[in-house]
Scaffold this motif. Structure first.
Motif, PDB file in Angstrom:
ATOM      1  N   ASP A 766     -26.017  48.000-101.953  1.00  0.00           N
ATOM      2  CA  ASP A 766     -26.277  48.284-100.543  1.00  0.00           C
ATOM      3  C   ASP A 766     -25.867  47.125 -99.641  1.00  0.00           C
ATOM      4  N   LEU A 767     -24.924  46.281-100.080  1.00  0.00           N
ATOM      5  CA  LEU A 767     -24.303  45.180 -99.334  1.00  0.00           C
ATOM      6  C   LEU A 767     -25.260  44.030 -99.037  1.00  0.00           C
ATOM      7  N   ARG A 768     -26.310  43.847 -99.833  1.00  0.00           N
ATOM      8  CA  ARG A 768     -27.169  42.658 -99.657  1.00  0.00           C
ATOM      9  C   ARG A 768     -26.556  41.481-100.425  1.00  0.00           C
ATOM     10  N   ILE A 769     -26.639  40.292 -99.813  1.00  0.00           N
ATOM     11  CA  ILE A 769     -25.958  39.106-100.350  1.00  0.00           C
ATOM     12  C   ILE A 769     -26.781  38.517-101.503  1.00  0.00           C
ATOM     13  N   ARG A 770     -26.106  38.274-102.637  1.00  0.00           N
ATOM     14  CA  ARG A 770     -26.746  37.598-103.775  1.00  0.00           C
ATOM     15  C   ARG A 770     -26.200  36.187-103.974  1.00  0.00           C
ATOM     16  N   MET A 771     -24.934  35.958-103.675  1.00  0.00           N
ATOM     17  CA  MET A 771     -24.332  34.629-103.837  1.00  0.00           C
ATOM     18  C   MET A 771     -23.027  34.628-103.058  1.00  0.00           C
ATOM     19  N   PHE A 772     -22.608  33.434-102.591  1.00  0.00           N
ATOM     20  CA  PHE A 772     -21.342  33.343-101.861  1.00  0.00           C
ATOM     21  C   PHE A 772     -20.761  31.960-102.059  1.00  0.00           C
ATOM     22  N   ILE A 798     -13.181  41.522 -89.984  1.00  0.00           N
ATOM     23  CA  ILE A 798     -12.563  42.802 -90.340  1.00  0.00           C
ATOM     24  C   ILE A 798     -13.669  43.845 -90.396  1.00  0.00           C
ATOM     25  N   PRO A 799     -13.341  45.130 -90.238  1.00  0.00           N
ATOM     26  CA  PRO A 799     -14.361  46.184 -90.354  1.00  0.00           C
ATOM     27  C   PRO A 799     -14.773  46.361 -91.811  1.00  0.00           C
ATOM     28  N   LEU A 800     -16.077  46.679 -92.014  1.00  0.00           N
ATOM     29  CA  LEU A 800     -16.623  46.789 -93.367  1.00  0.00           C
ATOM     30  C   LEU A 800     -16.771  48.247 -93.803  1.00  0.00           C
ATOM     31  N   THR A 801     -16.213  49.173 -93.017  1.00  0.00           N
ATOM     32  CA  THR A 801     -16.371  50.596 -93.338  1.00  0.00           C
ATOM     33  C   THR A 801     -15.782  50.912 -94.698  1.00  0.00           C
ATOM     34  N   TRP A 802     -14.604  50.328 -94.982  1.00  0.00           N
ATOM     35  CA  TRP A 802     -13.930  50.632 -96.286  1.00  0.00           C
ATOM     36  C   TRP A 802     -14.783  50.147 -97.453  1.00  0.00           C
ATOM     37  N   LEU A 803     -15.469  49.010 -97.272  1.00  0.00           N
ATOM     38  CA  LEU A 803     -16.302  48.488 -98.380  1.00  0.00           C
ATOM     39  C   LEU A 803     -17.409  49.481 -98.733  1.00  0.00           C
ATOM     40  N   LEU A 804     -18.049  50.049 -97.654  1.00  0.00           N
ATOM     41  CA  LEU A 804     -19.150  50.972 -97.906  1.00  0.00           C
ATOM     42  C   LEU A 804     -18.667  52.242 -98.592  1.00  0.00           C
ATOM     43  N   ASP A 805     -17.498  52.712 -98.222  1.00  0.00           N
ATOM     44  CA  ASP A 805     -16.979  53.935 -98.830  1.00  0.00           C
ATOM     45  C   ASP A 805     -16.486  53.700-100.252  1.00  0.00           C
ATOM     46  N   GLU A 806     -15.950  52.505-100.537  1.00  0.00           N
ATOM     47  CA  GLU A 806     -15.287  52.250-101.827  1.00  0.00           C
ATOM     48  C   GLU A 806     -16.253  51.771-102.909  1.00  0.00           C
ATOM     49  N   ILE A 807     -17.376  51.183-102.503  1.00  0.00           N
ATOM     50  CA  ILE A 807     -18.303  50.590-103.500  1.00  0.00           C
ATOM     51  C   ILE A 807     -18.803  51.628-104.495  1.00  0.00           C
ATOM     52  N   PRO A 808     -19.249  52.823-104.092  1.00  0.00           N
ATOM     53  CA  PRO A 808     -19.713  53.788-105.119  1.00  0.00           C
ATOM     54  C   PRO A 808     -18.622  54.156-106.114  1.00  0.00           C
ATOM     55  N   THR A 809     -17.374  54.265-105.654  1.00  0.00           N
ATOM     56  CA  THR A 809     -16.279  54.612-106.566  1.00  0.00           C
ATOM     57  C   THR A 809     -16.031  53.481-107.565  1.00  0.00           C
ATOM     58  N   GLU A 818      -8.453  47.362-104.503  1.00  0.00           N
ATOM     59  CA  GLU A 818      -7.889  46.347-103.608  1.00  0.00           C
ATOM     60  C   GLU A 818      -7.234  47.051-102.400  1.00  0.00           C
ATOM     61  N   ARG A 819      -7.392  46.378-101.216  1.00  0.00           N
ATOM     62  CA  ARG A 819      -6.808  46.979-100.002  1.00  0.00           C
ATOM     63  C   ARG A 819      -6.579  45.889 -98.975  1.00  0.00           C
ATOM     64  N   THR A 820      -5.510  46.069 -98.180  1.00  0.00           N
ATOM     65  CA  THR A 820      -5.218  45.127 -97.098  1.00  0.00           C
ATOM     66  C   THR A 820      -5.756  45.727 -95.790  1.00  0.00           C
ATOM     67  N   ILE A 821      -6.562  44.946 -95.080  1.00  0.00           N
ATOM     68  CA  ILE A 821      -7.214  45.414 -93.853  1.00  0.00           C
ATOM     69  C   ILE A 821      -6.841  44.463 -92.721  1.00  0.00           C
ATOM     70  N   GLU A 822      -6.539  45.074 -91.573  1.00  0.00           N
ATOM     71  CA  GLU A 822      -6.171  44.269 -90.401  1.00  0.00           C
ATOM     72  C   GLU A 822      -7.409  44.092 -89.537  1.00  0.00           C
ATOM     73  N   GLY A 823      -7.614  42.854 -89.110  1.00  0.00           N
ATOM     74  CA  GLY A 823      -8.779  42.546 -88.327  1.00  0.00           C
ATOM     75  C   GLY A 823      -8.546  42.774 -86.839  1.00  0.00           C
TER      76      GLY A 823
END
Length: 857
Positions: A766-772, A798-809, A818-823
């Motif tokens: 659910d996009l909560r941070i564990r380490m960075f 950059i927009p995080l919409t793709w991350l939310l859609d791609e994480i379950p897959t 992997e994907r290239t996103i323009e900010g």
């Protein structure tokens, strides 16, 4: 050991690899510890000098069903090769062998031996067993080390190592403990430990001992040291021992004493006899260590088996001949050491008594000057390695086996009484049937033997037996002993009266202070001779007849004219004074002696009529009193016969007595009647008291049995608790080691993350941070306190919409994406998602890598 000791065909040279042959000329160090003594073993191995070439064998208390990780743990502390011990493996230097669980380990011919225990069996004394085997196999090359542990395991093992010339050490308090001090303290209390040291200093002690016992310098140093030990140095050493420990070793054979002294010089690392003497003057502890080294005796059960068989066949049956149940067979074993010889005799006596219908009682007095050896003897517990000369039938009948140890049975142990005693200093026992003094004479010089043998003769009953060692003899004392079995050294006491052992009554004249010059010296000598002549004349003519007796009534000295009061009785010769007294004197003398000896007081009897040799009657006064002598070794009593009147003819004496006879008879009858009444009252009181004592004894016996049962239960509970405690120590040590490794991995991981330029974030689904990483912190503006917050809460380039859609897959298919996103600012980022692939992970995670393509370009 040398290769010549092996049979020529035991290990064919073509088939045994060179590295697998037993090697010699290096020490083997046996290390005893509990399974939880990890820190103590760490300190020991970290303190070993790199130049020390030795083999190490670690023996611990382990549960049979538990897998041990001790070899892996020890390998972290030492560069030496660490391996689990295997049956038949040849011990090599620079190796550490660890006893595996579920077995008992020994060593023979330089090779380890393992005996597997049953699944429910746990040996409680594995350290004693191994150190005893090590001492028997390696002798002076054996080193015994006792580290932290519970119970008293190792105490008998260090004794065995010390007896055979090896080095012994026990742990004292240091930075590592000991965690459990029972084992080191038990070993130190035996007195057989050369050094009590901290674990990290033990290696230096072992290295110094090895250096002093090897190399070409040893013979030169030994020869020089022996030459330096002159008479004056030995005399001062004897004086120091006599002053501080109370025993005189000047009667020892010089060669024996010098050999023991040289061992202490070698162990302590002193610069020769002179330097060691300085140490003795300053250090009382070293005096005690030398004393214990001088007492080390090698003994075992039924030593010289043929001699004990001869004793059982020729002597023991005669000890019981004609004896009733009310009589006692008395035996003395001086210099008994740790008791093996005593119990060997007790077993022989017990076996003979089993075939008698109503045997007499048996008392075995066992003595030694070493309290520590007596403690071991009283306990009566020995490793099975000590029982190799005892038949399995005797072990089953007279011992209680406990694992690889055995304890003397109660029936045999009850025959023996152990007590401290010096045969050369203390009064001897008396009226003994057998004295077993084996392998003591070989350590004594001629003068000490001449002092000891009359003492042993005095201690024996007439025709009592003497049993000595195979290397000893009584050739110079044939007037005291006759030979029964020369081959097996069995002798019988003659009825000869030994010379009186009384102090000189007339001391030589002592020159006074200030006398000088030849004239005064000649005058003093002439006056001394005159005085001696006058005193001798007075003693012979005017001193009343007298005798000196022991507390048993045996005469040791007679004066002149004593024959008027004594006579030789027919039959077997005797030294008992009352038995030699003339008619009319015997009863009074016996009564007076008993009163004086029991009360240690002066007793006088007046008006005693004695019939002389010429038939005349004489009235005397009898005086018996204690005789106080300087340096007396036993109580003595002086018996004086004061002749009160001139002897008269028998007819005249009878006429004088006739007028008083009636009155005397009446008086005696009244006294006899009163005495009978008092005796009857005393008998009734005695019978009442006896019944009460019997009742009390039965109650005490019942209480004692209950206490023994409770004690056995407590012993079992203690062993179980100790085993559990040692296992917890082991688990705790392993856990601490793993935590330490985990901390190291965590530190390494943090260092690796901090050094990466890639912006990586470890997220929950659910996009909560564990380490960075540091680069991600700059990209998203993150702080350490932001761990656990959602990445949506931070401004991203950059927009995080793709991350939310791609994480379950990504998580479902467990494949990277992997994907290239323009900010918003026109910057382009390559975003790579990867799911955690760890099997069984309770917290699956997503790693997101953000790569600035503009920066790469």
């Amino acid at each position: 050991m040398d290769h010549d000791d092996f049979p020529q065909d035991a290990f064919p040279q073509d088939h045994v690899p060179q590295d697998d042959r037993p090697q010699d000329h290096f020490p083997i160090v046996g290390i005893g510890a509990s399974a939880g003594g990890i820190e103590a073993m760490r300190g020991f191995f970290r303190g070993l000098p790199k130049t020390l070439e030795a083999a190490f064998v670690v023996v611990t208390h382990l549960s049979p069903g538990r897998e041990s990780l001790l070899p892996e743990v020890l390998a972290r502390f030492t560069p030496l090769t660490v391996e689990a011990a295997a049956d038949g493996v040849a011990v090599r230097p620079d190796h550490v062998y660890v006893m595996p669980p579920g077995c008992v380990m020994g060593i023979a011919d330089g090779r380890l031996t393992l005996k597997t225990l049953g699944p429910a069996t746990r040996e409680t004394k594995p350290i004693d067993i191994f150190l005893t085997a090590l001492a028997l196999d390696q002798g002076e090359r054996a080193v015994g080390v006792i580290l932290s542990g519970g119970d008293g395991d190792g105490a008998i093992g260090v004794k065995a190592v010390k007896e055979r010339g090896g080095l012994t050490l026990a742990q004292t308090s240091d930075g590592y403990g000991p965690e459990t001090a029972d084992m080191p303290l038990s070993a130190l209390r035996t007195g057989f430990v050369d050094f009590g040291e901290t674990t990290e200093r033990m290696g230096d002690r072992i290295a110094a001992h090895v250096a002093s016992e090897s190399g070409p310098a040893l013979k030169t140093r030994t020869a020089t040291a022996v030459d330096e030990i002159d008479a004056a140095l030995l005399a001062e050493t004897f004086a120091i021992l006599r002053r501080q420990v109370g025993h005189d070793f000047s009667g020892y054979k010089p060669s024996t004493f010098v050999r023991r002294l040289q061992r202490r010089i070698s162990v302590i690392g002193a610069s020769g006899p002179g330097g060691y003497l300085k140490l003795l003057r300053a250090d009382s502890a070293e005096v005690g260590a030398l004393f214990r080294d001088l007492l080390i005796g090698v003994t075992n059960f039924f030593r010289d088996t043929a001699a004990f068989e001869a004793l059982a066949a020729q002597v023991i049956p005669k000890l019981f001949e004609g004896r009733t149940a009310d009589e006692v067979v008395r035996i003395w074993v001086p210099a008994c050491s740790t008791g093996e010889e005593v119990y060997s005799l007790a077993i022989l006596l017990s076996e003979h008594m089993a075939g008698l219908s109503d045997p007499p009682r048996v008392q075995i007095f066992a003595t030694d000057i070493d309290e520590r050896s007596l403690t071991v003897a009283r306990t009566g517990r020995y490793p099975k390695a000590y029982l190799d000369t005892v038949s399995p039938e005797r072990i089953a009948q007279h011992f209680v086996t406990e694992g690889d140890g055995a304890t003397i049975g109660k029936a045999v142990r009850d025959l023996c009484t152990f007590a401290p005693h010096s045969v050369l200093r203390d009064p001897p026992f008396s009226r003994l049937d057998l004295v077993s003094c084996r392998n003591l004479l070989i350590y004594l010089g001629v003068e000490a033997q001449q002092q000891l043998m009359p003492v042993l003769h005095f201690a024996l009953r007439p025709r009592g037996y003497l049993f000595i060692g195979m290397a000893e003899n009584v050739t110079r004392f044939e007037d005291l002993f006759e030979t029964i079995d020369k081959r097996h050294r069995i002798f019988q006491a003659r009825d000869a009266i030994p010379p009186a052992r009384l102090p000189t009554t007339i001391a030589p004249d002592v020159p006074t202070f200030g006398s000088a010059g030849p004239y005064r010296r000649r005058t003093a000598i002439a006056h001394t001779a005159l005085r001696h002549a006058v005193e001798s004349q007075m003693l012979s003519e005017f001193t009343p007849p007298h005798a000196v007796v022991t507390r048993t009534g045996e005469a040791v000295h007679y004066s002149a004219r004593i024959g008027d009061h004594l006579e030789i009785v027919p039959g077997q010769p005797t030294r008992e004074l009352a038995a030699l007294a003339r008619k009319g004197l015997r009863l009074e003398l016996r009564t007076a002696l008993r009163e004086a000896i029991e009360g240690n007081t002066r007793v006088v009897r007046d008006g005693i009529g004695v019939e002389r040799q010429d038939g005349r009657l004489q009235t005397i006064s009898l005086v018996v009193k204690p005789l106080h002598t300087p340096n007396e070794t036993e109580p003595l009593f002086l018996v004086v016969f004061n002749e009160a009147a001139v002897p008269v003819e028998r007819e005249r004496q009878q006429a004088l007595e006739a007028t008083e006879r009636d009155t005397v008879i009446q008086r005696l009858e009244r006294e006899l009647s009163n005495t009978r009444e008092r005796l009857q009252a005393v008998i009734e009181e005695y019978e009442t008291s006896l019944e009460e004592l019997k009742s009390s004894n039965e109650e005490l016996y019942s209480v004692n049995e209950e206490m023994q049962a409770a004690n056995e239960e407590l012993e079992a509970s203690k062993e179980e608790t100790q085993s559990l405690n040692e296992e917890l120590h082991t688990v705790n040590s392993e856990l601490a080691s793993k935590i330490e490794a985990l901390d190291q991995v965590s530190d390494d991981q943090s260092l690796l993350f901090d050094g990466m330029n890639v912006a990586s974030v470890l997220l929950t689904p659910d996009l909560r941070i564990r380490m960075f990483t540091g680069a991600a912190a700059q990209l998203f503006g993150l702080q350490p306190s932001d761990i656990g917050r959602s990445l949506r809460n931070f401004s991203a380039p950059i927009p995080l919409t793709w991350l939310l859609d791609e994480i379950p897959t990504v998580m479902a298919e467990n494949r990277p994406s992997e994907r290239t996103i323009e900010g918003a600012d026109g910057a382009r980022y390559r975003v790579r998602l990867m799911a955690s692939s760890r099997t069984g992970s309770r917290m699956p995670g997503i790693v997101a890598n953000f790569t600035d393509l503009h920066a790469e370009g």
